[in-house]
Scaffold this motif. Sequence first.
Motif, PDB file in Angstrom:
ATOM      1  N   ARG A 103       0.809  -1.219   0.000  1.00  0.00           N
ATOM      2  CA  ARG A 103       0.000   0.000   0.000  1.00  0.00           C
ATOM      3  C   ARG A 103       0.842   1.269   0.000  1.00  0.00           C
ATOM      4  NH1 ARG A 103      -2.363  -4.131   2.591  1.00  0.00           N
ATOM      5  NH2 ARG A 103      -4.586  -4.440   2.310  1.00  0.00           N
ATOM      6  N   VAL A 104       2.144   1.140   0.228  1.00  0.00           N
ATOM      7  CA  VAL A 104       3.035   2.298   0.268  1.00  0.00           C
ATOM      8  C   VAL A 104       3.956   2.215  -0.952  1.00  0.00           C
ATOM      9  CG1 VAL A 104       4.845   3.471   1.575  1.00  0.00           C
ATOM     10  CG2 VAL A 104       2.950   2.380   2.781  1.00  0.00           C
ATOM     11  N   ALA A 105       3.843   3.200  -1.845  1.00  0.00           N
ATOM     12  CA  ALA A 105       4.604   3.160  -3.093  1.00  0.00           C
ATOM     13  C   ALA A 105       6.011   3.722  -2.936  1.00  0.00           C
ATOM     14  CB  ALA A 105       3.853   3.930  -4.172  1.00  0.00           C
ATOM     15  N   ASP A 106       6.192   4.709  -2.097  1.00  0.00           N
ATOM     16  CA  ASP A 106       7.471   5.402  -1.967  1.00  0.00           C
ATOM     17  C   ASP A 106       8.431   4.616  -1.067  1.00  0.00           C
ATOM     18  OD1 ASP A 106       9.395   7.392  -2.129  1.00  0.00           O
ATOM     19  OD2 ASP A 106       8.543   8.525  -0.449  1.00  0.00           O
ATOM     20  N   PRO A 107       9.609   4.224  -1.578  1.00  0.00           N
ATOM     21  CA  PRO A 107      10.577   3.482  -0.747  1.00  0.00           C
ATOM     22  C   PRO A 107      11.070   4.285   0.453  1.00  0.00           C
ATOM     23  CG  PRO A 107      11.193   3.367  -3.068  1.00  0.00           C
ATOM     24  CD  PRO A 107      10.056   4.331  -2.958  1.00  0.00           C
ATOM     25  N   ALA A 108      11.187   5.593   0.316  1.00  0.00           N
ATOM     26  CA  ALA A 108      11.626   6.424   1.442  1.00  0.00           C
ATOM     27  C   ALA A 108      10.601   6.387   2.568  1.00  0.00           C
ATOM     28  CB  ALA A 108      11.869   7.855   0.985  1.00  0.00           C
ATOM     29  N   THR A 109       9.337   6.326   2.214  1.00  0.00           N
ATOM     30  CA  THR A 109       8.284   6.245   3.228  1.00  0.00           C
ATOM     31  C   THR A 109       8.348   4.906   3.951  1.00  0.00           C
ATOM     32  OG1 THR A 109       6.889   7.676   1.882  1.00  0.00           O
ATOM     33  CG2 THR A 109       5.804   6.430   3.615  1.00  0.00           C
ATOM     34  N   ARG A 110       8.634   3.838   3.221  1.00  0.00           N
ATOM     35  CA  ARG A 110       8.780   2.526   3.860  1.00  0.00           C
ATOM     36  C   ARG A 110       9.904   2.537   4.890  1.00  0.00           C
ATOM     37  NH1 ARG A 110       8.772  -0.920  -1.551  1.00  0.00           N
ATOM     38  NH2 ARG A 110       6.663  -0.413  -2.214  1.00  0.00           N
TER      39      ARG A 110
END
Length: 113
Positions: free
Chosen positions: A58-65
């Motif tokens: 559900r989270v596309a941005d790797p930095a957000t992960r």
Amino acid sequence: MRSMTALTLVFLATLLVAPDDHVVAAARTDLRVPTPASGVARDRDVYTEKILAVLEPRVADPATRVRVAEKLTTLSDRRLRLMAALADRVALVGDGPADGIALFLLTALLILS
């Protein structure tokens, strides 16, 4: 069936009543042994993996992960356990209204913690 019930009651009575007719509690055999620090760390890792597994698609941005993973390391054991239970709920069924609410609560706890 009646004789089995009667035997069970007699057995329980002998466990709970002392010879002096004083009622005493039976000894608990399910006392928790304190877990070593490595067990707690292992539990935290399992909880973190469960949460990340639910959030990853559900989270596309790797930095957000990466930020989510860092945030999870700062949470208390209690909060992490709660979030892992919500992640389990979402992972098991995933498409029902209750699962949407569980995902919303998981996200809210992550943001507001």
